[in-house]
Design a protein around this motif. Structure first.
Motif, PDB file in Angstrom:
ATOM      1  N   ILE A 184      28.235  34.594  17.720  1.00  0.00           N
ATOM      2  CA  ILE A 184      28.693  34.418  19.096  1.00  0.00           C
ATOM      3  C   ILE A 184      27.976  35.306  20.114  1.00  0.00           C
ATOM      4  CG2 ILE A 184      30.693  34.839  20.598  1.00  0.00           C
ATOM      5  CD1 ILE A 184      32.378  33.325  18.554  1.00  0.00           C
ATOM      6  N   PRO A 185      27.824  36.616  19.900  1.00  0.00           N
ATOM      7  CA  PRO A 185      27.182  37.429  20.936  1.00  0.00           C
ATOM      8  C   PRO A 185      25.802  36.918  21.353  1.00  0.00           C
ATOM      9  CG  PRO A 185      28.267  38.849  19.366  1.00  0.00           C
ATOM     10  CD  PRO A 185      28.333  37.465  18.793  1.00  0.00           C
ATOM     11  N   HIS A 186      24.989  36.505  20.388  1.00  0.00           N
ATOM     12  CA  HIS A 186      23.659  35.991  20.739  1.00  0.00           C
ATOM     13  C   HIS A 186      23.776  34.664  21.492  1.00  0.00           C
ATOM     14  CE1 HIS A 186      19.332  35.599  20.508  1.00  0.00           C
ATOM     15  NE2 HIS A 186      19.488  34.357  20.093  1.00  0.00           N
ATOM     16  N   CYS A 187      24.722  33.824  21.093  1.00  0.00           N
ATOM     17  CA  CYS A 187      24.925  32.554  21.801  1.00  0.00           C
ATOM     18  C   CYS A 187      25.357  32.804  23.245  1.00  0.00           C
ATOM     19  CB  CYS A 187      25.977  31.713  21.081  1.00  0.00           C
ATOM     20  SG  CYS A 187      25.406  30.967  19.544  1.00  0.00           S
ATOM     21  N   VAL A 188      26.252  33.767  23.438  1.00  0.00           N
ATOM     22  CA  VAL A 188      26.705  34.107  24.790  1.00  0.00           C
ATOM     23  C   VAL A 188      25.524  34.566  25.636  1.00  0.00           C
ATOM     24  CG1 VAL A 188      28.077  35.758  26.132  1.00  0.00           C
ATOM     25  CG2 VAL A 188      29.075  34.627  24.145  1.00  0.00           C
ATOM     26  N   GLU A 189      24.666  35.392  25.062  1.00  0.00           N
ATOM     27  CA  GLU A 189      23.489  35.882  25.780  1.00  0.00           C
ATOM     28  C   GLU A 189      22.556  34.739  26.149  1.00  0.00           C
ATOM     29  OE1 GLU A 189      19.747  39.022  25.152  1.00  0.00           O
ATOM     30  OE2 GLU A 189      21.211  38.702  23.553  1.00  0.00           O
ATOM     31  N   GLU A 190      22.323  33.813  25.221  1.00  0.00           N
ATOM     32  CA  GLU A 190      21.454  32.674  25.505  1.00  0.00           C
ATOM     33  C   GLU A 190      22.030  31.798  26.601  1.00  0.00           C
ATOM     34  OE1 GLU A 190      19.426  30.263  22.747  1.00  0.00           O
ATOM     35  OE2 GLU A 190      19.365  31.773  21.171  1.00  0.00           O
ATOM     36  N   VAL A 191      23.327  31.542  26.533  1.00  0.00           N
ATOM     37  CA  VAL A 191      23.975  30.718  27.550  1.00  0.00           C
ATOM     38  C   VAL A 191      23.882  31.395  28.912  1.00  0.00           C
ATOM     39  CG1 VAL A 191      26.193  29.838  28.359  1.00  0.00           C
ATOM     40  CG2 VAL A 191      25.562  29.568  25.958  1.00  0.00           C
ATOM     41  N   ARG A 192      24.179  32.679  28.962  1.00  0.00           N
ATOM     42  CA  ARG A 192      24.134  33.412  30.230  1.00  0.00           C
ATOM     43  C   ARG A 192      22.721  33.386  30.821  1.00  0.00           C
ATOM     44  NH1 ARG A 192      26.092  37.874  28.565  1.00  0.00           N
ATOM     45  NH2 ARG A 192      28.214  37.680  29.371  1.00  0.00           N
ATOM     46  N   ASN A 193      21.719  33.651  30.002  1.00  0.00           N
ATOM     47  CA  ASN A 193      20.337  33.666  30.499  1.00  0.00           C
ATOM     48  C   ASN A 193      19.880  32.293  30.967  1.00  0.00           C
ATOM     49  OD1 ASN A 193      20.185  36.388  29.895  1.00  0.00           O
ATOM     50  ND2 ASN A 193      19.140  36.087  27.933  1.00  0.00           N
ATOM     51  N   PHE A 194      20.232  31.262  30.203  1.00  0.00           N
ATOM     52  CA  PHE A 194      19.837  29.901  30.573  1.00  0.00           C
ATOM     53  C   PHE A 194      20.480  29.504  31.902  1.00  0.00           C
ATOM     54  CE2 PHE A 194      20.458  25.329  30.709  1.00  0.00           C
ATOM     55  CZ  PHE A 194      19.222  24.830  30.329  1.00  0.00           C
ATOM     56  N   CYS A 195      21.755  29.785  32.037  1.00  0.00           N
ATOM     57  CA  CYS A 195      22.475  29.394  33.250  1.00  0.00           C
ATOM     58  C   CYS A 195      21.967  30.145  34.472  1.00  0.00           C
ATOM     59  CB  CYS A 195      23.971  29.617  33.062  1.00  0.00           C
ATOM     60  SG  CYS A 195      24.725  28.443  31.905  1.00  0.00           S
ATOM     61  N   GLU A 196      21.629  31.416  34.297  1.00  0.00           N
ATOM     62  CA  GLU A 196      21.056  32.183  35.411  1.00  0.00           C
ATOM     63  C   GLU A 196      19.708  31.611  35.813  1.00  0.00           C
ATOM     64  OE1 GLU A 196      20.887  36.255  34.294  1.00  0.00           O
ATOM     65  OE2 GLU A 196      23.052  36.592  34.495  1.00  0.00           O
ATOM     66  N   ALA A 197      18.884  31.273  34.833  1.00  0.00           N
ATOM     67  CA  ALA A 197      17.539  30.758  35.117  1.00  0.00           C
ATOM     68  C   ALA A 197      17.571  29.382  35.778  1.00  0.00           C
ATOM     69  CB  ALA A 197      16.730  30.698  33.820  1.00  0.00           C
ATOM     70  N   HIS A 198      18.604  28.584  35.482  1.00  0.00           N
ATOM     71  CA  HIS A 198      18.684  27.219  36.011  1.00  0.00           C
ATOM     72  C   HIS A 198      19.772  27.053  37.057  1.00  0.00           C
ATOM     73  CE1 HIS A 198      16.474  26.754  32.200  1.00  0.00           C
ATOM     74  NE2 HIS A 198      15.939  25.689  32.748  1.00  0.00           N
ATOM     75  N   GLN A 199      20.288  28.176  37.524  1.00  0.00           N
ATOM     76  CA  GLN A 199      21.296  28.187  38.594  1.00  0.00           C
ATOM     77  C   GLN A 199      22.494  27.293  38.251  1.00  0.00           C
ATOM     78  OE1 GLN A 199      18.870  27.152  42.049  1.00  0.00           O
ATOM     79  NE2 GLN A 199      18.613  29.324  42.523  1.00  0.00           N
ATOM     80  N   ILE A 200      22.955  27.432  37.026  1.00  0.00           N
ATOM     81  CA  ILE A 200      24.140  26.709  36.569  1.00  0.00           C
ATOM     82  C   ILE A 200      25.331  27.661  36.618  1.00  0.00           C
ATOM     83  CG2 ILE A 200      25.236  25.561  34.585  1.00  0.00           C
ATOM     84  CD1 ILE A 200      22.345  24.819  33.684  1.00  0.00           C
ATOM     85  N   ASP A 201      26.378  27.231  37.261  1.00  0.00           N
ATOM     86  CA  ASP A 201      27.571  28.066  37.402  1.00  0.00           C
ATOM     87  C   ASP A 201      28.339  28.070  36.082  1.00  0.00           C
ATOM     88  OD1 ASP A 201      29.494  29.648  38.497  1.00  0.00           O
ATOM     89  OD2 ASP A 201      30.459  28.058  39.665  1.00  0.00           O
TER      90      ASP A 201
END
Length: 251
Positions: A184-201
């Protein structure tokens, strides 16, 4: 089966392999988090039983009243995970682990055992057909997900009422997550980084107490995803999943 099984204890938890992320460095933070989570749970009757090898062969269960899932019932055990993988399959290990849990429940005077499954096989959930061979029956259903129980006294556990709606008052990509699963921690990090990079709320909500876990507004077994206000799945997301998901939205 010449290998021996063992139950993890507080005295040996630091030295033991206790999860499915054995050597993957990107998940070592998750391994540490899981051990911290387990230290408190072991005093509550949480059981992690594994084959004494460096492999993915284990069962993890707890008293339902203390289990971090939105399921209610009295005097039951809840199986979080039963996993046998790779070269260890087909050798009777899954059978031995589940039978140990059943005997533990009977010996402890429990009313039964329950486990989350699905009508069709889904990632991170145990195979329904295998569980049913031991007398487990479907006692509650929410869409594609099923609660199976082996009842010794006729009582039945149930999903909480808020699970049945599968909706939240937000269109944001919303993920509820715990620290029990080492991925989970790595998945959370990937999701957070992806959403920041693609301006997804995105709204990432950590479930850090038993009370929060019992109150999650959907099916939950360490992870749950809402999209456009609707519950989607308990499947862990990573950058690859998100790329496909949001690319489809734009077509």
């Amino acid at each position: 089966m010449g290998e021996q099984f063992k139950n993890i204890t507080l005295e040996h938890i630091d030295e033991e392999h206790i999860c499915c992320a054995i050597a993957d460095k990107k998940h070592q933070c998750g391994v540490t988090n899981k051990k911290e989570w387990m230290r408190e749970r072991l005093t509550e009757g949480h059981v992690f039983r594994k084959l004494d090898v460096r492999g993915k062969v284990f069962i993890e269960y707890a008293p339902l009243e203390k289990a971090w899932i939105p399921i209610l019932g009295e005097n039951y055990l809840y199986i979080y995970c039963l996993w046998v993988s790779g070269a260890f399959k087909g050798k009777g290990y899954g059978k031995a682990l589940l039978e140990y849990c059943i005997e533990d429940a009977r010996r402890s005077g429990k009313s039964g055992i329950c486990i989350l499954t699905s009508k069709k096989k889904k990632p991170y959930l145990s195979d329904k057909k295998f569980i049913e061979t031991y007398g487990f029956k479907v006692v509650d259903t929410v869409e594609a997900y099923e609660l199976l129980a082996l009842s010794f006294d006729g009582t039945k556990p149930t999903f909480t009422e808020q699970v049945r709606h599968g909706k939240i008052n937000s269109k944001r990509l919303t993920i509820y997550y715990g620290q029990q699963c080492p991925f989970i921690p790595h998945c959370v990090e990937e999701v957070r980084n992806f959403c920041e990079a693609h301006q997804i709320d995105v709204n990432l909500i950590e479930i850090d107490s038993l009370e929060k876990a019992k109150a999650v507004p959907c099916i939950f077994n360490n992870w749950a995803v809402f999209k456009d206000g609707k519950f989607e799945s308990v499947m862990l997301l990573n950058e690859g999943h998100l790329k496909k998901w949001f690319a489809c939205d734009k077509e």
